[in-house]
Design a protein around this motif. Sequence first.
Motif, short mmCIF file in Angstrom:
data_model
loop_
_atom_site.label_atom_id
_atom_site.label_comp_id
_atom_site.label_asym_id
_atom_site.label_seq_id
_atom_site.Cartn_x
_atom_site.Cartn_y
_atom_site.Cartn_z
N LEU A 44 0.84 -1.19 0.00
CA LEU A 44 0.00 0.00 0.00
C LEU A 44 0.88 1.25 0.00
O LEU A 44 0.89 2.01 0.96
CB LEU A 44 -0.93 0.02 1.22
N PRO A 45 1.65 1.46 -1.08
CA PRO A 45 2.51 2.65 -1.08
C PRO A 45 1.67 3.92 -1.01
O PRO A 45 0.60 3.94 -1.60
CB PRO A 45 3.26 2.57 -2.40
N PRO A 46 2.05 4.93 -0.32
CA PRO A 46 3.28 5.09 0.46
C PRO A 46 3.15 4.61 1.91
O PRO A 46 4.12 4.66 2.65
CB PRO A 46 3.51 6.59 0.42
N ILE A 47 1.98 4.12 2.32
CA ILE A 47 1.79 3.68 3.70
C ILE A 47 2.62 2.43 4.00
O ILE A 47 3.33 2.37 5.00
CB ILE A 47 0.30 3.40 3.98
N LEU A 48 2.53 1.44 3.16
CA LEU A 48 3.26 0.18 3.33
C LEU A 48 3.92 -0.18 2.00
O LEU A 48 3.43 -1.03 1.26
CB LEU A 48 2.30 -0.93 3.78
N PRO A 49 5.01 0.50 1.67
CA PRO A 49 5.67 0.23 0.39
C PRO A 49 6.54 -1.03 0.46
O PRO A 49 7.54 -1.05 1.17
CB PRO A 49 6.51 1.48 0.15
N LEU A 50 6.13 -2.06 -0.22
CA LEU A 50 6.91 -3.28 -0.29
C LEU A 50 7.45 -3.43 -1.71
O LEU A 50 6.82 -2.97 -2.67
CB LEU A 50 6.05 -4.50 0.05
N SER A 51 8.58 -4.07 -1.85
CA SER A 51 9.11 -4.29 -3.19
C SER A 51 9.98 -5.53 -3.20
O SER A 51 10.47 -5.99 -2.17
CB SER A 51 9.91 -3.08 -3.68
N VAL A 52 10.12 -6.06 -4.39
CA VAL A 52 10.99 -7.22 -4.61
C VAL A 52 11.65 -7.02 -5.96
O VAL A 52 11.04 -6.51 -6.90
CB VAL A 52 10.20 -8.55 -4.55
N VAL A 53 12.93 -7.36 -6.04
CA VAL A 53 13.66 -7.28 -7.31
C VAL A 53 13.73 -8.69 -7.88
O VAL A 53 14.27 -9.61 -7.24
CB VAL A 53 15.08 -6.71 -7.11
N TRP A 54 13.14 -8.85 -9.05
CA TRP A 54 13.09 -10.14 -9.73
C TRP A 54 14.17 -10.23 -10.80
O TRP A 54 14.41 -9.26 -11.51
CB TRP A 54 11.74 -10.33 -10.41
N GLN A 55 14.77 -11.40 -10.94
CA GLN A 55 15.67 -11.66 -12.05
C GLN A 55 14.99 -12.68 -12.97
O GLN A 55 14.47 -13.70 -12.50
CB GLN A 55 17.01 -12.24 -11.59
N CYS A 56 14.99 -12.37 -14.26
CA CYS A 56 14.41 -13.28 -15.24
C CYS A 56 15.35 -14.48 -15.39
O CYS A 56 16.54 -14.31 -15.68
CB CYS A 56 14.23 -12.56 -16.57
N ILE A 57 14.82 -15.69 -15.20
CA ILE A 57 15.64 -16.89 -15.32
C ILE A 57 15.23 -17.76 -16.51
O ILE A 57 16.00 -18.60 -16.95
CB ILE A 57 15.66 -17.70 -14.01
N VAL A 58 14.02 -17.56 -17.03
CA VAL A 58 13.56 -18.24 -18.24
C VAL A 58 12.73 -17.24 -19.03
O VAL A 58 11.83 -16.60 -18.49
CB VAL A 58 12.70 -19.49 -17.93
N SER A 59 13.04 -17.11 -20.31
CA SER A 59 12.25 -16.26 -21.22
C SER A 59 12.18 -16.98 -22.55
O SER A 59 13.06 -16.85 -23.39
CB SER A 59 12.90 -14.88 -21.38
N ASP A 60 11.13 -17.78 -22.72
CA ASP A 60 10.99 -18.63 -23.90
C ASP A 60 9.65 -18.35 -24.56
O ASP A 60 8.62 -18.92 -24.18
CB ASP A 60 11.12 -20.10 -23.50
N VAL A 61 9.67 -17.47 -25.54
CA VAL A 61 8.44 -17.06 -26.22
C VAL A 61 7.78 -18.25 -26.91
O VAL A 61 6.56 -18.42 -26.85
CB VAL A 61 8.72 -15.92 -27.22
N SER A 62 8.57 -19.11 -27.54
CA SER A 62 8.00 -20.22 -28.30
C SER A 62 7.27 -21.22 -27.41
O SER A 62 6.30 -21.84 -27.84
CB SER A 62 9.09 -20.93 -29.11
N ARG A 63 7.72 -21.38 -26.18
CA ARG A 63 7.06 -22.29 -25.22
C ARG A 63 6.08 -21.56 -24.31
O ARG A 63 5.40 -22.20 -23.50
CB ARG A 63 8.11 -23.01 -24.38
N GLY A 64 6.02 -20.23 -24.40
CA GLY A 64 5.12 -19.47 -23.54
C GLY A 64 5.52 -19.51 -22.08
O GLY A 64 4.67 -19.58 -21.19
N LYS A 65 6.81 -19.46 -21.81
CA LYS A 65 7.31 -19.53 -20.43
C LYS A 65 8.09 -18.27 -20.08
O LYS A 65 8.93 -17.80 -20.84
CB LYS A 65 8.24 -20.73 -20.25
N LEU A 66 7.79 -17.73 -18.92
CA LEU A 66 8.50 -16.57 -18.38
C LEU A 66 8.62 -16.82 -16.88
O LEU A 66 7.61 -16.98 -16.19
CB LEU A 66 7.72 -15.29 -18.66
N GLU A 67 9.87 -16.92 -16.39
CA GLU A 67 10.08 -17.26 -14.99
C GLU A 67 11.05 -16.28 -14.34
O GLU A 67 12.02 -15.85 -14.97
CB GLU A 67 10.62 -18.69 -14.86
N PHE A 68 10.76 -15.95 -13.09
CA PHE A 68 11.55 -14.99 -12.33
C PHE A 68 11.91 -15.59 -10.98
O PHE A 68 11.17 -16.40 -10.42
CB PHE A 68 10.76 -13.70 -12.10
#
Length: 109
Positions: free
Chosen positions: A18-42
């Motif tokens: 609930l920014p700015p009251i409760l600002p939470l965040s996470v930094v994601w790294q993409c580990i799979v990006s396969d358009v042909s298989r329809g997969k996106l993983e972080f």
Amino acid sequence: SVESPLAVGDYVEEVFGLPPILPLSVVWQCIVSDVSRGKLEFSSESGVPMLAKKCKMNFTIEDATDGCRVELAMEFEPENPIVYAGIPILSADNSLALKVLLPMAIANR
């Protein structure tokens, strides 16, 4: 951005809560990006400090008669019992993002 998928190794910061009251965040790294298989993983090993660690977010994208269907599966290791109370809110937030905000972003590109 919905213009192109993230590449493996790219990072993206997700701000939620609930920014700015409760600002939470996470930094994601993409580990799979396969358009042909329809997969996106972080992955985020550090997750959300004092709340969750070893977070994973996996998207599966499939063709559908009315466009496409996007499924999201999330995993994490809770570091605080309060996390369990927030799961319904997280589910509602993710549902809003996938069913309303993502289609709006795609329609407006």
